[in-house]
Design a protein around this motif. Sequence first.
Motif, short mmCIF file in Angstrom:
data_model
loop_
_atom_site.label_atom_id
_atom_site.label_comp_id
_atom_site.label_asym_id
_atom_site.label_seq_id
_atom_site.Cartn_x
_atom_site.Cartn_y
_atom_site.Cartn_z
N SER A 254 0.91 -1.51 0.17
CA SER A 254 -0.12 0.02 -0.17
C SER A 254 0.93 1.20 0.05
N HIS A 255 1.85 1.25 0.75
CA HIS A 255 2.84 2.42 0.86
C HIS A 255 3.45 2.65 -0.41
N PHE A 256 3.84 1.54 -1.11
CA PHE A 256 4.51 1.47 -2.33
C PHE A 256 3.79 2.25 -3.55
N LEU A 257 2.30 1.75 -3.51
CA LEU A 257 1.34 2.38 -4.56
C LEU A 257 1.13 3.80 -4.17
N CYS A 258 0.97 3.79 -2.99
CA CYS A 258 0.55 5.36 -2.57
C CYS A 258 1.67 6.42 -3.04
N ASN A 259 2.91 5.89 -2.94
CA ASN A 259 4.02 6.74 -3.27
C ASN A 259 4.05 6.96 -4.78
N TRP A 260 3.78 5.71 -5.38
CA TRP A 260 3.55 5.68 -6.86
C TRP A 260 2.41 6.57 -7.56
N MET A 261 1.31 6.70 -6.91
CA MET A 261 0.33 7.43 -7.10
C MET A 261 0.29 8.83 -7.12
N SER B 70 -4.16 10.61 -17.74
CA SER B 70 -5.05 11.64 -18.15
C SER B 70 -5.70 12.44 -16.88
N LYS B 71 -6.37 13.61 -17.24
CA LYS B 71 -6.98 14.54 -16.08
C LYS B 71 -8.41 13.90 -15.73
N LEU B 72 -8.83 12.80 -16.55
CA LEU B 72 -9.93 12.10 -16.45
C LEU B 72 -10.08 11.21 -15.09
N VAL B 73 -8.64 10.75 -14.51
CA VAL B 73 -8.55 9.86 -13.58
C VAL B 73 -7.69 10.70 -12.66
N ALA B 74 -7.60 12.11 -12.52
CA ALA B 74 -7.06 12.92 -11.25
C ALA B 74 -7.96 12.82 -9.95
N ASP B 75 -9.08 12.85 -10.17
CA ASP B 75 -9.79 12.78 -8.94
C ASP B 75 -9.94 11.27 -8.43
N ASP B 76 -9.67 10.34 -8.92
CA ASP B 76 -9.55 9.00 -8.57
C ASP B 76 -8.37 8.75 -7.97
N LEU B 77 -7.27 9.11 -8.39
CA LEU B 77 -5.95 9.23 -7.76
C LEU B 77 -5.92 10.11 -6.60
N ALA C 48 -8.25 10.69 -4.45
CA ALA C 48 -9.34 9.86 -3.44
C ALA C 48 -8.49 8.69 -3.05
N TRP C 49 -7.76 8.03 -3.80
CA TRP C 49 -6.98 6.85 -3.53
C TRP C 49 -5.92 7.13 -2.59
N ILE C 50 -5.32 8.09 -2.99
CA ILE C 50 -3.92 8.59 -2.02
C ILE C 50 -4.59 8.85 -0.74
N GLN D 234 -7.25 7.78 0.77
CA GLN D 234 -7.56 6.64 1.58
C GLN D 234 -6.32 5.71 2.23
N ALA D 235 -5.12 5.82 1.27
CA ALA D 235 -4.03 4.98 1.83
C ALA D 235 -3.20 5.66 2.71
N ARG D 236 -3.37 7.01 2.81
CA ARG D 236 -2.74 7.71 3.70
C ARG D 236 -3.66 7.53 5.03
N SER D 237 -5.12 7.20 5.09
CA SER D 237 -5.63 7.28 6.42
C SER D 237 -5.81 5.68 6.65
N GLN D 238 -5.81 4.87 5.70
CA GLN D 238 -6.15 3.53 5.81
C GLN D 238 -5.01 2.56 5.93
N GLY D 239 -3.89 3.03 5.17
CA GLY D 239 -2.68 2.16 5.14
C GLY D 239 -3.12 0.82 4.28
N ALA D 240 -2.69 -0.48 4.75
CA ALA D 240 -2.95 -1.35 4.38
C ALA D 240 -4.69 -1.67 3.82
N GLY D 241 -5.47 -1.08 4.73
CA GLY D 241 -6.63 -1.22 4.65
C GLY D 241 -7.37 -0.59 3.20
N ALA D 242 -6.89 0.46 2.55
CA ALA D 242 -7.00 0.79 1.43
C ALA D 242 -7.04 -0.11 0.38
N GLN D 243 -6.13 -1.34 0.38
CA GLN D 243 -6.08 -2.30 -0.45
C GLN D 243 -6.03 -1.97 -1.96
#
Length: 214
Positions: A38-45, A55-62, A64-66, A68-77
């Motif tokens: 989760s830490h690796f993918l969060c940093n990658w995102m 694309s800007k089309l997925v900027a909001d998704d990124l 939100a996922w970042i 989640q990862a910062r608040s939930q850690g591994a729980g963000a899956q």
Amino acid sequence: MTTETYNQAVLALALAGIDAINTSASQHKAQRTPAQESHFLCNWMVESLKTKRFSKLVADDLTAWIRQARSQGAGAQLKRLLTCIADQYQQANNSPIATGTGLKNLLTELAAKQWVIITDTDIDAKLKLDSDGQSSLIISATAFNQHIVDDKIVKPISMYIRGDEKVVAQLALTQGLLLSQGNKKTTLIKHHKTYILRPKNLHPSLCLLCLEQY
């Protein structure tokens, strides 16, 4: 010049993320814990967002996922999430079933599971369905009869659903269909949520995911 769709953008992001974590894992002898993944993918995102890799089309998704990862850690899956997105969008892309045919097959399968299916009534005002607690799916007759041409969905179709959305999403996917996220606010049927089917599955945002199978 072809304009990139949201589907293409989110699939490219998911595949790149999976490739990045798999490549990184192959360079480490010890297996990573879910927290490390989760830490690796969060940093990658974070880096992908900063460099505007996707694309800007997925900027909001990124974003939100970042968060989640910062608040939930591994729980963000995050790895599970990206794997689900990649599999689901590719399965829909590769389906040989026409979208209109897929919808009719879906309704048949739900009816076999004792769902109440209504497609012969025009829905243009708020209504209440008395179905004694049975799961139900309703499509306005106008949409059902006019938005499917030559076995393909040619205009968006609203489905009003009360029941297990995970069941509907999984059955829809086997028919090559992606559903929008459910929306309580736009529904015309009391106690139901609105789900949208779109031509060629081209939703403007992330579809309803079947995360349970991952």
